[in-house]
Design a protein around this motif. Structure first.
Motif, PDB file in Angstrom:
ATOM      1  N   PRO A   1      33.422  24.524 -34.683  1.00 50.31           N
ATOM      2  CA  PRO A   1      32.183  24.452 -35.451  1.00 50.31           C
ATOM      3  C   PRO A   1      31.308  25.639 -35.102  1.00 50.31           C
ATOM      4  CG  PRO A   1      32.119  22.939 -33.612  1.00 50.31           C
ATOM      5  CD  PRO A   1      33.479  23.549 -33.603  1.00 50.31           C
TER       6      PRO A   1
ATOM      7  N   ARG B   1      27.298  30.533 -38.217  1.00 47.03           N
ATOM      8  CA  ARG B   1      27.945  31.165 -39.343  1.00 47.03           C
ATOM      9  C   ARG B   1      27.505  30.518 -40.654  1.00 47.03           C
ATOM     10  NH1 ARG B   1      33.320  30.443 -38.286  1.00 47.03           N
ATOM     11  NH2 ARG B   1      33.461  28.628 -39.616  1.00 47.03           N
TER      12      ARG B   1
ATOM     13  N   ARG C   1      24.607  32.460 -29.109  1.00 43.12           N
ATOM     14  CA  ARG C   1      25.156  33.046 -27.889  1.00 43.12           C
ATOM     15  C   ARG C   1      26.631  32.675 -27.741  1.00 43.12           C
ATOM     16  NH1 ARG C   1      22.006  31.240 -23.118  1.00 43.12           N
ATOM     17  NH2 ARG C   1      20.379  31.200 -24.677  1.00 43.12           N
ATOM     18  N   ALA C   2      26.947  31.461 -28.108  1.00 43.78           N
ATOM     19  CA  ALA C   2      28.346  31.055 -28.027  1.00 43.78           C
ATOM     20  C   ALA C   2      29.196  31.878 -28.976  1.00 43.78           C
ATOM     21  CB  ALA C   2      28.463  29.574 -28.378  1.00 43.78           C
ATOM     22  N   PHE C   3      28.646  32.134 -30.154  1.00 45.87           N
ATOM     23  CA  PHE C   3      29.374  32.938 -31.133  1.00 45.87           C
ATOM     24  C   PHE C   3      29.649  34.325 -30.569  1.00 45.87           C
ATOM     25  CE2 PHE C   3      29.393  35.891 -34.695  1.00 45.87           C
ATOM     26  CZ  PHE C   3      30.386  35.335 -35.467  1.00 45.87           C
TER      27      PHE C   3
ATOM     28  N   ARG D   1       8.096  30.374 -33.640  1.00 45.60           N
ATOM     29  CA  ARG D   1       7.454  29.792 -32.469  1.00 45.60           C
ATOM     30  C   ARG D   1       5.952  30.061 -32.477  1.00 45.60           C
ATOM     31  NH1 ARG D   1      10.662  30.159 -26.980  1.00 45.60           N
ATOM     32  NH2 ARG D   1      12.045  28.959 -28.305  1.00 45.60           N
TER      33      ARG D   1
ATOM     34  N   ARG E   1      11.227  22.840 -30.945  1.00 46.69           N
ATOM     35  CA  ARG E   1      11.686  23.782 -29.925  1.00 46.69           C
ATOM     36  C   ARG E   1      13.142  23.515 -29.568  1.00 46.69           C
ATOM     37  NH1 ARG E   1       8.190  24.406 -24.839  1.00 46.69           N
ATOM     38  NH2 ARG E   1       7.975  22.168 -25.030  1.00 46.69           N
ATOM     39  N   ARG E   2      13.497  22.251 -29.581  1.00 45.52           N
ATOM     40  CA  ARG E   2      14.876  21.901 -29.271  1.00 45.52           C
ATOM     41  C   ARG E   2      15.822  22.506 -30.314  1.00 45.52           C
ATOM     42  NH1 ARG E   2      15.557  15.778 -27.834  1.00 45.52           N
ATOM     43  NH2 ARG E   2      14.384  16.380 -26.006  1.00 45.52           N
TER      44      ARG E   2
ATOM     45  N   LEU F   1      19.734  29.306 -30.837  1.00 46.80           N
ATOM     46  CA  LEU F   1      19.971  30.428 -29.920  1.00 46.80           C
ATOM     47  C   LEU F   1      21.279  30.242 -29.178  1.00 46.80           C
ATOM     48  CD1 LEU F   1      16.529  31.232 -28.298  1.00 46.80           C
ATOM     49  CD2 LEU F   1      17.942  32.715 -29.696  1.00 46.80           C
ATOM     50  N   ARG F   2      21.496  28.995 -28.772  1.00 46.73           N
ATOM     51  CA  ARG F   2      22.682  28.738 -27.977  1.00 46.73           C
ATOM     52  C   ARG F   2      23.940  28.903 -28.831  1.00 46.73           C
ATOM     53  NH1 ARG F   2      20.733  24.759 -24.789  1.00 46.73           N
ATOM     54  NH2 ARG F   2      21.030  23.247 -26.449  1.00 46.73           N
TER      55      ARG F   2
ATOM     56  N   ARG G   1      16.225  26.153 -29.697  1.00 49.96           N
ATOM     57  CA  ARG G   1      17.138  26.450 -28.585  1.00 49.96           C
ATOM     58  C   ARG G   1      18.582  26.258 -28.998  1.00 49.96           C
ATOM     59  NH1 ARG G   1      13.671  24.041 -25.133  1.00 49.96           N
ATOM     60  NH2 ARG G   1      14.862  22.114 -25.003  1.00 49.96           N
ATOM     61  N   ARG G   2      18.792  25.225 -29.834  1.00 54.90           N
ATOM     62  CA  ARG G   2      20.155  24.968 -30.273  1.00 54.90           C
ATOM     63  C   ARG G   2      20.691  26.165 -31.064  1.00 54.90           C
ATOM     64  NH1 ARG G   2      22.931  23.956 -34.212  1.00 54.90           N
ATOM     65  NH2 ARG G   2      21.196  23.963 -35.684  1.00 54.90           N
TER      66      ARG G   2
ATOM     67  N   ARG H   1       8.209  19.136 -29.509  1.00 53.83           N
ATOM     68  CA  ARG H   1       9.417  19.236 -28.725  1.00 53.83           C
ATOM     69  C   ARG H   1      10.650  19.379 -29.622  1.00 53.83           C
ATOM     70  NH1 ARG H   1      10.271  14.655 -24.409  1.00 53.83           N
ATOM     71  NH2 ARG H   1      10.200  13.385 -26.279  1.00 53.83           N
TER      72      ARG H   1
END
Lengths: 544, 191
Positions: B181, B185, B155-157, B125, B144-145, B151-152, B148-149, B141
């Motif tokens: 998916p 990983r 976090r889901a993992f 960044r 950055r998108r 990171l998300r 974020r994907r 943009r």
């Protein structure tokens, strides 16, 4: 009386065999066998404790082979005390696990896996406490490890396999080192029996003796998870099911501490490595607790406090005085109970709210006051608030340290005080986040956890990392219809009474150490004297 | 005590080979490492017998002084049996691992991954900000998108890692988890 000594090993193994023989049906019978046998083991442990305290070490040479050949089991005061505490804890955890099982899946619970593995684990732990020679200790470790492999990877989910593979590899390597240590000890002394080693090691050249000591201490250190070799523990424990983590945290590390205690007093007297042990204790105390401060997941946090508090026991051991070792023994007994209780309480929280992540919990003191009390008492006990047993244990250790009076002991005293304070800080942090603060508004009490969201909803450009539909957030029940059922983790609000009852029993056991403080301290003092004298053990095994 | 040099050299070589294998990421290789290393250590235990002698069958008339020491052999037999059991278990783990993830590679600790990922993203960044200085946030943009994907996904993992074990019995008897998916990983795959 001596005939009772093998029973804590034999009974659970027999029950395991019976359990396998019965098969997966007749679940009531399984429960009866498990609880009955562990209760019987506890009773035997108590009898052994009384016997060992009254008559000195109880010895059995299996098959009546003389020491260098046969398997020797010895129950002295220390072993019997550890057996008793572990017997009580394993019984409570079994009841907890069965309670979880009974309500959850009446029809298809995997008693076929959990039950026998747990009984084998109990048997292995008992064998390590009773072992009278290095080979038996090795076998006890291996029995315990095989069972713990199965329990840790129960279900074979991806996170557990990942955590389990670390644990398995670390354990296997430490077993290899242990075997090498046995080889060196046998080559040097011609025996693996503790009593004979105690006699013969004094004639061995200093270099060889140090090599044996280093090999054994490395192995036991890995088991006990002291600082330089502790990284596996916070990585592997938290993913296991709550009862499994609880019994691992309580017992498996203490088996390592017990072995260090045995080796340092019986085999290598004189406390030559005092400074090294102090340094390790210092690092464990501080690094462990700082790790806990940084965590936001309750189970990981507890795993780090576990590493830290092993430092207290090592400190007492490193002092090498009667007071220090007595303090370490009291602290071990206290810590087995309280750490197990905390993990059991964390399991209840997980059960009730579907998560142990502190950022996602809140308001539990209002919604579940009993659970809050069940967390609060052991947490304060761990932090060492008087009059709980944690305070008494720490006080004993610190008094012993002050009586010793060297510079390094005072440095360690300061480290102990800092670690205690930080433990209190961590426990208060958990209390504030999970129990005391208002319930976070986005956290419904009953709902589902969304597993994964795809990227289609990524239209907002202003929100940085706190988008509204982040994966892992708890959504209300209504959202279930949107998400595919397979992507959700069900949370539940039911907490079975048996689980609560078992946790209450664990809390009461922890409290009983306060009531029984004088007899417990007396017993620990007598066993410290017995350990330091060495002759009662050696004479009991080899004959006067 | 006399020790056979051949045994010792074999033990050293086997242990060294095993130790190298132990340091790999693939669980199958690690298993090989444990087996080879274990055999090396077993030879070390056997070497403590000293000079080879008559079979240790203690019937009357056998000179005890000339009999091989049976105890190390008993210890080694115990160790061999234990290695057999662990081998079976680790093989099962390898199979399950490849069933779930397609590889037998041991993944990084969840905590480690998070720390590494955060540092990476902060670095990227800063770099992007430097490159697009004065162009306003709209210019980068997409990057950055993408960040974020990632990171998300991570976090889901982690949420899965935390929440999946909550239900003991469901995990055990439940069917295989769906092939979810997990971009995090794949990125982390050491190959």
């Amino acid at each position: 009386m001596n005939a009772l000594v093998p029973l804590p090993v034999v009974l659970p193994l027999t029950a395991c065999g019976l359990s396998m023989f019965i098969g997966p049906r007749l679940r009531v019978l399984h429960r009866l066998i498990g609880i009955g046998v562990l209760a019987a083991v506890l009773a035997v442990d108590l009898v052994l404790l009384v016997g060992a305290d009254r008559d000195g070490p109880l010895v059995v040479h299996l098959g009546d082979f003389a020491p260098p050949l046969g398997v020797t089991l010895v129950a002295d005061r220390l072993a019997a005390l550890m057996l008793t505490v572990s017997g009580a804890v394993t019984l409570i955890v079994l009841i907890y696990a069965l309670g979880q099982d009974m309500v959850d899946r009446e029809e298809r619970a995997p008693i076929a896996v959990f039950h026998p593995a747990y009984l084998v684990l109990v048997s292995g732990v008992s064998l390590t406490f009773l072992a009278g020679d290095l080979v038996t200790l090795y076998v006890g470790f291996e029995i315990m490890l095989m069972a713990s492999f199965v329990l840790l990877t129960l279900g074979g989910t991806e996170p557990r396999l990942r955590a389990g593979s670390t644990y398995v590899v670390v354990s296997l390597v430490s077993s290899l080192v242990f075997l090498a240590g046995i080889a060196v000890a046998y080559a040097a002394c011609g025996t693996a029996n503790f009593a004979q080693l105690a006699v013969r090691l004094s004639d061995v050249p200093l270099g060889v003796r140090t090599l044996i000591e280093a090999l054994l201490l490395t192995v036991f250190g890995v088991k006990a998870a002291v600082f330089p070799v502790a990284a596996w523990l916070p990585d592997s424990y938290p993913t296991a099911p709550a009862p499994v983590t609880a019994v691992f945290a309580g017992l498996l590390t203490k088996v390592g501490v017990y072995s260090i205690l045995r080796a340092e007093t019986l085999l290598f007297p004189g406390n030559r490595l005092s400074t090294l042990l102090m340094a390790i204790a210092f690092a464990s105390l501080l690094i462990g607790i700082l790790g806990a401060v940084a965590q936001t997941d309750l189970k990981r946090l507890l795993s780090f406090t576990l590493v830290s508090h092993i430092g207290f026991m090592l400190y007492g051991l490193a002092l090498g005085s009667r007071g220090g070792i007595g303090g370490a023994i009291v602290y071990t007994a206290h810590h087995i109970t309280v750490q197990t209780t905390l993990f059991l309480a964390a399991g209840l929280l997980e059960r009730r709210y579907g998560s142990t992540d502190l950022t996602r919990l809140g308001g539990a003191a209002r919604t579940a006051p009993l659970l809050a009390a069940l967390w609060f008492v052991p947490a304060m006990n761990l932090a060492g608030i008087p009059p709980l047993s944690g305070f008494l244990g720490k006080l004993g250790l610190m008094q012993a340290g002050a009586a010793d009076g060297g510079v390094d002991t005072y440095v360690l005293l300061a480290a102990c005080a800092v670690a205690s304070l930080l433990t209190l800080y961590v426990m208060v942090k958990v209390w504030n986040l999970a129990f005391w603060r208002a319930t976070p508004s986005q956290l419904p009490l009953e709902g589902t956890v969304l597993e994964d969201t795809d990227d289609t909803d990524d239209t907002d450009d202003t929100a940085d990392a706190d988008g509204t539909a982040d994966a892992g957030q708890v959504r209300s029940v209504g959202a279930v219809a949107v998400a595919p059922a397979s992507a959700c983790v069900r949370t539940t609000v039911r907490v079975p009474y048996v689980m609560i009852g078992a946790t209450v029993a664990a809390v009461l056991l922890g409290l009983s150490y306060t009531v029984l403080a004088t007899p417990l301290a007396g017993l620990a003092d007598r066993s410290a004297a017995e350990l330091l004298a060495r002759t009662p053990y050696v004479e009991a095994v080899l004959g006067p | 005590m006399t020790v056979s040099l051949t045994l010792l050299i074999c033990a050293v070589v086997l242990t060294a080979v095993g130790a190298v294998l132990l340091h790999t990421r693939s669980l199958t290789r690690v298993l090989m490492g444990v087996i080879v290393c274990g055999n090396g250590v077993n030879l070390l235990v056997l070497a403590t017998t000293g000079r080879a002698g008559a079979p240790p069958l203690l019937y009357p008339g056998v000179a005890h002084a000339r009999v091989t020491d049976p105890l190390p052999q008993a210890i080694v037999l115990t160790a061999v049996v234990i290695t057999l059991a662990t081998t079976a278990f680790v093989l099962a783990m390898v199979y399950r691992s490849s069933q779930l993830t397609g590889t037998d590679f041991v993944q990084d600790d969840v905590e480690d991954r998070r720390v590494v990922l955060r540092a990476e993203i902060a670095e990227e960044r800063a770099e992007l900000r430097e490159r697009h200085r004065g162009e306003g946030p709209r210019a980068w943009r997409d990057e950055r998108r993408e960040q974020r994907r990632r990171l998300r996904a991570d976090r889901a993992f982690q949420a899965r890692a935390r929440d999946a074990p909550g239900d003991l019995w469901d995990d055990i008897l439940g069917a295989d988890p769906p092939q979810s998916p997990s971009p995090a990983r794949q990125e982390n795959d050491p190959r």
